[in-house]
Enzyme design. Structure first.
Site, short mmCIF file in Angstrom:
data_model
loop_
_atom_site.label_atom_id
_atom_site.label_comp_id
_atom_site.label_asym_id
_atom_site.label_seq_id
_atom_site.Cartn_x
_atom_site.Cartn_y
_atom_site.Cartn_z
CE LYS A 1 12.90 5.03 -3.07
NZ LYS A 1 12.45 3.69 -3.54
NE ARG B 1 6.96 1.32 -9.18
CZ ARG B 1 6.31 0.95 -8.07
NH1 ARG B 1 5.26 0.15 -8.15
NH2 ARG B 1 6.70 1.40 -6.91
NE ARG C 1 3.46 0.54 -1.95
CZ ARG C 1 4.44 1.28 -2.48
NH1 ARG C 1 5.25 1.96 -1.70
NH2 ARG C 1 4.61 1.32 -3.78
NE ARG D 1 2.56 3.56 -5.54
CZ ARG D 1 3.82 3.93 -5.37
NH1 ARG D 1 4.21 4.40 -4.19
NH2 ARG D 1 4.69 3.83 -6.34
NE ARG E 1 12.16 7.09 -9.34
CZ ARG E 1 11.33 7.01 -8.31
NH1 ARG E 1 11.21 7.98 -7.46
NH2 ARG E 1 10.62 5.93 -8.15
#
Ligand code: AP5
Length: 220
Positions: free
Chosen positions: A13, A171, A127, A160, A88
């Protein structure tokens, strides 16, 4: 024109929102980025948010809803918004409806990014982000020219704290328990566009771009 990017963590996203918001002159509102900025700045909001983010849980609705309402209100009358990672859950979706109504805006489209769990985990655990300009890399799919260094500004890259395997799994679980209900919510309102996000970045971007073009035309 206002749209929402909806989908599990790691669906891509943020990657798409970054490029498309610039291309289509829309304001990119990422609740994840806004919360991380609050954490960095050491505000009371940031301190509260951090407890939840580190555990892979959703930050309390009131906190996020207020941040988004503030962004939309300050955006000005002629703004187009691309909401990334908000809403969310159902309570947030209803709060968004209220805020948009108050401001005289409407929700034109929701893009639902579909990706397999295996892909999402691979994308998140690989990432890397620039600590200075925020540029986004992946160690396999979009590696920087020099490992650990940002191509754009030359500053070091980092990961992160919530991108470790254990928190990523949490998550994803939270997404299925609390966010997936929104698919039906938006399908019933005929604003849902399903995007196969298990493909190349460029192919996904082209598909979304095509839908955005037709939404913009319909809004003229
Ligand atoms: P947030 O920052 O929103 O994280 P997320 O939803 O978990 O989404 P991600 O940013 O992890 O994934 P993405 O889909 O944007 O993927 P990306 O494009 O970066 O939220 C973090 C936390 O904040 C939450 O856990 C929660 O605590 C809190 N929070 C945020 N919003 C909230 C809300 N509304 N309510 C309550 N709490 C909230 O891509 C990932 C990687 O894959 C990158 O390395 C990228 O380079 C790579 N990649 C992307 N696309 C492709 C592709 N097509 N092919 C190959 N690689 C790709």
């Amino acid at each position: 024109m206002n749209v929402v990017f909806l989908g599990p963590p790691g669906a891509g996203k943020g990657t798409q929102a970054e490029t498309l918001s610039k291309k289509k002159n829309m304001k990119h509102v990422s609740t994840g980025d806004l919360l991380r900025e609050a954490v960095q700045a050491g505000t009371a909001t940031g301190a509260k948010a951090r407890e939840y983010m580190e555990k892979g849980l959703l930050v309390p609705d009131k906190l996020v809803v207020d941040i988004v309402a503030d962004c939309l209100t300050k955006g000005g009358n002629n703004s187009s918004f691309l909401l990334d990672g908000f809403p969310r859950n159902l309570a947030q979706a209803k709060a968004l409806d209220e805020t948009l109504k108050k401001l005289g805006y409407k929700l034109d489209g929701v893009f639902y990014f579909v990706v397999s769990e295996k892909t999402a985990v691979k994308r998140l655990t690989g990432r890397w982000l620039c600590s200075s300009c925020g540029a986004n890399y992946h160690e396999l799919y979009m590696p920087p020219k020099k490992a650990g260094i940002c191509d754009r500004c030359g500053k070091p890259l980092g990961q992160r704290p919530d991108d470790n395997v254990e928190t990523v799994k949490k998550r994803l679980k939270v997404y299925h328990e609390q966010t997936a209900d929104l698919i039906d919510y938006y399908k019933k309102r005929s604003v849902l566009n399903t995007i196969d996000a298990d493909r190349d970045v460029g192919d996904i971007r082209n598909d979304i771009c095509g839908v955005l073009d037709s939404l913009f035309k319909g809004n003229k």
